[in-house]
Motif scaffolding. Structure first.
Motif, PDB file in Angstrom:
ATOM      1  N   HIS A 123     -53.377 -95.766 -15.518  1.00 27.73           N
ATOM      2  CA  HIS A 123     -54.074 -95.263 -14.322  1.00 27.73           C
ATOM      3  C   HIS A 123     -55.485 -95.874 -14.224  1.00 27.73           C
ATOM      4  O   HIS A 123     -55.938 -96.256 -13.151  1.00 27.73           O
ATOM      5  CB  HIS A 123     -54.194 -93.744 -14.362  1.00 27.73           C
ATOM      6  N   SER A 143     -54.778 -86.370 -12.266  1.00 23.39           N
ATOM      7  CA  SER A 143     -53.320 -86.465 -12.261  1.00 23.39           C
ATOM      8  C   SER A 143     -52.715 -85.094 -12.555  1.00 23.39           C
ATOM      9  O   SER A 143     -53.412 -84.086 -12.572  1.00 23.39           O
ATOM     10  CB  SER A 143     -52.867 -87.506 -13.288  1.00 23.39           C
ATOM     11  N   GLY A 144     -51.412 -85.083 -12.802  1.00 25.98           N
ATOM     12  CA  GLY A 144     -50.730 -83.820 -13.056  1.00 25.98           C
ATOM     13  C   GLY A 144     -51.076 -83.237 -14.424  1.00 25.98           C
ATOM     14  O   GLY A 144     -51.017 -82.030 -14.630  1.00 25.98           O
ATOM     15  N   GLY A 170     -53.936 -81.741 -10.703  1.00 28.35           N
ATOM     16  CA  GLY A 170     -52.587 -81.807 -10.117  1.00 28.35           C
ATOM     17  C   GLY A 170     -51.819 -80.517 -10.366  1.00 28.35           C
ATOM     18  O   GLY A 170     -51.079 -80.025  -9.506  1.00 28.35           O
ATOM     19  N   GLU A 171     -52.032 -79.965 -11.560  1.00 31.89           N
ATOM     20  CA  GLU A 171     -51.392 -78.705 -11.940  1.00 31.89           C
ATOM     21  C   GLU A 171     -51.862 -77.586 -11.004  1.00 31.89           C
ATOM     22  O   GLU A 171     -51.066 -76.755 -10.557  1.00 31.89           O
ATOM     23  CB  GLU A 171     -51.868 -78.416 -13.369  1.00 31.89           C
ATOM     24  N   ASP A 174     -50.143 -78.020  -7.774  1.00 32.25           N
ATOM     25  CA  ASP A 174     -48.719 -77.665  -7.880  1.00 32.25           C
ATOM     26  C   ASP A 174     -48.527 -76.152  -7.937  1.00 32.25           C
ATOM     27  O   ASP A 174     -47.620 -75.602  -7.323  1.00 32.25           O
ATOM     28  CB  ASP A 174     -48.093 -78.325  -9.124  1.00 32.25           C
ATOM     29  N   PRO A 188     -48.690 -83.002  -2.425  1.00 26.31           N
ATOM     30  CA  PRO A 188     -48.560 -83.509  -1.047  1.00 26.31           C
ATOM     31  C   PRO A 188     -48.304 -82.391  -0.038  1.00 26.31           C
ATOM     32  O   PRO A 188     -48.745 -82.462   1.101  1.00 26.31           O
ATOM     33  CB  PRO A 188     -47.347 -84.443  -1.119  1.00 26.31           C
ATOM     34  N   GLY A 280     -54.839 -91.877 -10.270  1.00 27.13           N
ATOM     35  CA  GLY A 280     -53.924 -90.805 -10.696  1.00 27.13           C
ATOM     36  C   GLY A 280     -53.298 -90.187  -9.453  1.00 27.13           C
ATOM     37  O   GLY A 280     -53.783 -90.385  -8.322  1.00 27.13           O
ATOM     38  N   GLY A 281     -52.220 -89.424  -9.639  1.00 28.49           N
ATOM     39  CA  GLY A 281     -51.445 -88.887  -8.522  1.00 28.49           C
ATOM     40  C   GLY A 281     -52.270 -88.184  -7.451  1.00 28.49           C
ATOM     41  O   GLY A 281     -52.043 -88.378  -6.252  1.00 28.49           O
ATOM     42  N   VAL A 282     -53.270 -87.381  -7.858  1.00 31.86           N
ATOM     43  CA  VAL A 282     -54.044 -86.599  -6.884  1.00 31.86           C
ATOM     44  C   VAL A 282     -54.961 -87.497  -6.038  1.00 31.86           C
ATOM     45  O   VAL A 282     -55.391 -87.108  -4.950  1.00 31.86           O
ATOM     46  CB  VAL A 282     -54.853 -85.479  -7.598  1.00 31.86           C
ATOM     47  N   ALA A 284     -54.130 -89.698  -4.282  1.00 31.07           N
ATOM     48  CA  ALA A 284     -53.445 -89.986  -3.005  1.00 31.07           C
ATOM     49  C   ALA A 284     -53.963 -89.064  -1.897  1.00 31.07           C
ATOM     50  O   ALA A 284     -53.737 -89.337  -0.720  1.00 31.07           O
ATOM     51  CB  ALA A 284     -51.934 -89.793  -3.178  1.00 31.07           C
ATOM     52  N   ASN A 285     -54.631 -87.981  -2.272  1.00 35.57           N
ATOM     53  CA  ASN A 285     -55.077 -86.977  -1.301  1.00 35.57           C
ATOM     54  C   ASN A 285     -56.211 -87.525  -0.415  1.00 35.57           C
ATOM     55  O   ASN A 285     -57.280 -87.889  -0.910  1.00 35.57           O
ATOM     56  CB  ASN A 285     -55.542 -85.727  -2.064  1.00 35.57           C
ATOM     57  N   CYS A 311     -50.965 -94.804  -6.953  1.00 39.22           N
ATOM     58  CA  CYS A 311     -51.655 -93.589  -7.417  1.00 39.22           C
ATOM     59  C   CYS A 311     -50.731 -92.759  -8.299  1.00 39.22           C
ATOM     60  O   CYS A 311     -51.065 -92.395  -9.417  1.00 39.22           O
ATOM     61  CB  CYS A 311     -52.107 -92.745  -6.227  1.00 39.22           C
ATOM     62  N   GLY A 312     -49.549 -92.459  -7.791  1.00 42.29           N
ATOM     63  CA  GLY A 312     -48.567 -91.710  -8.578  1.00 42.29           C
ATOM     64  C   GLY A 312     -48.018 -92.606  -9.678  1.00 42.29           C
ATOM     65  O   GLY A 312     -48.360 -93.795  -9.766  1.00 42.29           O
ATOM     66  N   ASP A 313     -47.158 -92.035 -10.528  1.00 45.56           N
ATOM     67  CA  ASP A 313     -46.678 -92.805 -11.676  1.00 45.56           C
ATOM     68  C   ASP A 313     -45.831 -93.999 -11.238  1.00 45.56           C
ATOM     69  O   ASP A 313     -44.982 -93.884 -10.354  1.00 45.56           O
ATOM     70  CB  ASP A 313     -45.896 -91.884 -12.616  1.00 45.56           C
TER      71      ASP A 313
HETATM   72  O1  KG4 Z   1     -50.276 -89.418 -11.872  1.00 44.33           O
HETATM   73  P1  KG4 Z   1     -49.145 -88.537 -11.527  1.00 44.33           P
HETATM   74  O2  KG4 Z   1     -48.047 -89.100 -10.657  1.00 44.33           O
HETATM   75  O3  KG4 Z   1     -48.451 -87.996 -12.813  1.00 44.33           O
HETATM   76  C1  KG4 Z   1     -49.186 -87.666 -13.962  1.00 44.33           C
HETATM   77  O4  KG4 Z   1     -49.601 -88.601 -14.695  1.00 44.33           O
HETATM   78  O5  KG4 Z   1     -49.414 -86.451 -14.137  1.00 44.33           O
HETATM   79  O6  KG4 Z   1     -49.727 -87.217 -10.831  1.00 44.33           O
HETATM   80  C2  KG4 Z   1     -48.892 -86.230 -10.342  1.00 44.33           C
HETATM   81  C3  KG4 Z   1     -49.720 -85.141  -9.690  1.00 44.33           C
HETATM   82  C4  KG4 Z   1     -48.876 -83.936  -9.299  1.00 44.33           C
HETATM   83  O7  KG4 Z   1     -49.516 -82.770  -9.761  1.00 44.33           O
HETATM   84  C5  KG4 Z   1     -48.865 -84.004  -7.778  1.00 44.33           C
HETATM   85  O8  KG4 Z   1     -48.730 -82.751  -7.143  1.00 44.33           O
HETATM   86  C6  KG4 Z   1     -50.220 -84.622  -7.507  1.00 44.33           C
HETATM   87  O9  KG4 Z   1     -50.329 -85.630  -8.487  1.00 44.33           O
HETATM   88  N1  KG4 Z   1     -50.312 -85.195  -6.152  1.00 44.33           N
HETATM   89  C7  KG4 Z   1     -51.180 -84.748  -5.201  1.00 44.33           C
HETATM   90  C8  KG4 Z   1     -50.915 -85.515  -4.034  1.00 44.33           C
HETATM   91  N2  KG4 Z   1     -49.905 -86.400  -4.320  1.00 44.33           N
HETATM   92  C9  KG4 Z   1     -49.564 -86.188  -5.640  1.00 44.33           C
HETATM   93  N3  KG4 Z   1     -52.120 -83.790  -5.235  1.00 44.33           N
HETATM   94  C10 KG4 Z   1     -52.830 -83.573  -4.102  1.00 44.33           C
HETATM   95  N4  KG4 Z   1     -52.638 -84.249  -2.950  1.00 44.33           N
HETATM   96  C11 KG4 Z   1     -51.695 -85.225  -2.858  1.00 44.33           C
HETATM   97  N5  KG4 Z   1     -51.504 -85.882  -1.725  1.00 44.33           N
END
Ligand code: KG4
Ligand code: ZN
Length: 358
Positions: A123, A143-144, A170-171, A174, A188, A280-282, A284-285, A311-313
């Motif tokens: 990341h 991230s998550g 991310g948690e 979720d 998302p 990291g995943g978040v 993307a917001n 951004c996501g994995d």
């Molecule tokens: O980096 P990632 O894909 O996996 C890990 O390494 O954890 O992050 C996943 C996290 C999840 O909690 C997901 O709900 C969050 O990223 N996520 C978002 C968005 N897209 C993915 N959180 C907020 N807004 C988004 N658009």
């Protein structure tokens, strides 16, 4: 002309089965020869979260097909690769084992170097796939499983400035989605439904916002969302207001903590000109991107986000981290095993649990 380094990357740390073939180009960024991601949303949807055993089984079922597809699409054979990189941690042990073992086997049978990648380093370096980044830079990982501010001084050189003391961001997204019944995956969906709500409707707690440096906390906010969600009783508009207020509170916290982290970064590196990478995943917001970009305008530094697909994995970032390590001659041997916990800064204090003093 020097031969361009090409790597196969494999990622199975959580619920995405991914493989990619990446080649370094003349600009010092990456040519994405293939980038295949198979998400397990359908498998985990009915449980509202990732079930490790199901995730591992799905990785096992899919991995061969995903790797073959990545190779076919790239039009590069294993023989033409410079090496194989697979995520070795942190993450779910049963999931990591699938990708790491197949990566090691491919490398061993084809006589190629093998590199086990720290997913968080994947990341951290991910924006470099598309844009040349200068060390040292300030990095916010959201991230998550992780929420951290770090100084990235170079490949394998990280200094943690702050981290969450409880939930990862991310948690928190979720869990909020689950409490409000907004759908899976949570992040998302919270972003989508927050657009329909009034972000100032609820006044929610902003834990440790004015103390503990750039460390963060989201547990109190989550509990407040739970409390309010119980009062809603099927009123959709109030639900959207709560999602919007939650996201707005997150933005306030990140804005304030990023400001503190920037100050720390400047003091420690003695630099005024630098890049701030958010990944990291978040990341993307869009509201988070906008809010942190407004801070960068106010404080005069450049903020960089990876493209949404990185951004996501994904395995592109893993292959890219493999290329960077390979160039520094940091190669692993086949005794390498998976690690569920693997901090980027091994000297950083562990910031969770009772008795934590802030
Ligand atoms: O980096 P990632 O894909 O996996 C890990 O390494 O954890 O992050 C996943 C996290 C999840 O909690 C997901 O709900 C969050 O990223 N996520 C978002 C968005 N897209 C993915 N959180 C907020 N807004 C988004 N658009
Ligand atoms: Zn990740």
């Amino acid at each position: 002309m020097a031969k361009k380094i090409t790597f196969l990357g494999i990622e199975t740390s959580c619920d995405e089965t991914a493989a990619a073939v990446i080649r370094e180009n003349d600009k010092g960024t990456a040519d994405i020869l293939s980038n295949i991601v198979s998400s397990q949303i359908e498998e985990h949807k009915k449980f509202g979260g990732v079930v490790p055993e199901l995730a591992a089984r799905a990785h096992l079922e899919n991995i061969e097909y995903i790797i073959n597809t990545a190779l076919k699409e790239s039009k590069i054979s294993i023989d033409e690769m410079d090496g194989v990189a697979a995520t070795a941690g942190p993450g779910l042990i049963v999931c990591l084992t699938v990708g790491l073992n197949i990566g090691k086997s491919i490398a061993a049978f084809s006589n190629k170097p093998f590199i086990g990648i720290n997913h968080l380093e994947g990341h951290a370096l991910s924006p470099g796939l598309e844009k040349k980044i200068q060390f040292p830079y300030l990095f916010l990982l959201i991230s998550g499983g992780h929420t951290q501010f770090l100084i990235v001084r170079g490949i394998n050189k990280y200094e943690q400035l702050g981290t969450t003391i409880d939930d990862a961001l991310g948690e928190a997204f979720d869990k909020t989605a689950k409490m409000l019944n907004l759908g899976y995956p949570g992040g998302p969906h919270v972003e989508k439904f927050a657009k329909l709500g009034d972000k100032n409707f609820f006044k929610l707690p902003e834990p440790i916002i004015n103390k503990a440096g750039c460390n963060l906390s989201f547990a109190g906010l989550k509990t407040a969302v739970l409390r309010e969600s119980k009062k809603i009783k099927g009123k959709d508009q109030i639900k959207y207001n709560l999602a919007a207020s939650f996201q707005n509170t997150i933005n306030k916290i990140l804005y304030k903590k990023a400001k503190v982290a920037v100050k720390m970064f400047k003091e420690k590196t003695k630099r005024e000109n630098f890049q701030f990478v958010v990944a990291g995943g978040v990341a993307a917001n869009k509201t988070i991107r906008n809010s942190l970009s407004s801070l960068s305008k106010e404080m005069n530094f450049e903020t960089i986000y990876p493209d949404i697909k990185f951004c996501g994995d994904n395995a592109a970032m893993i292959a890219w981290a493999g290329i960077q390590r390979f160039k520094k001659n940091i190669i692993d041997d086949f005794t390498l095993s998976v690690k569920s916990r693997w901090p980027l800064d091994k000297d950083a204090p562990y910031m969770k649990g009772p008795g934590l003093k802030l």
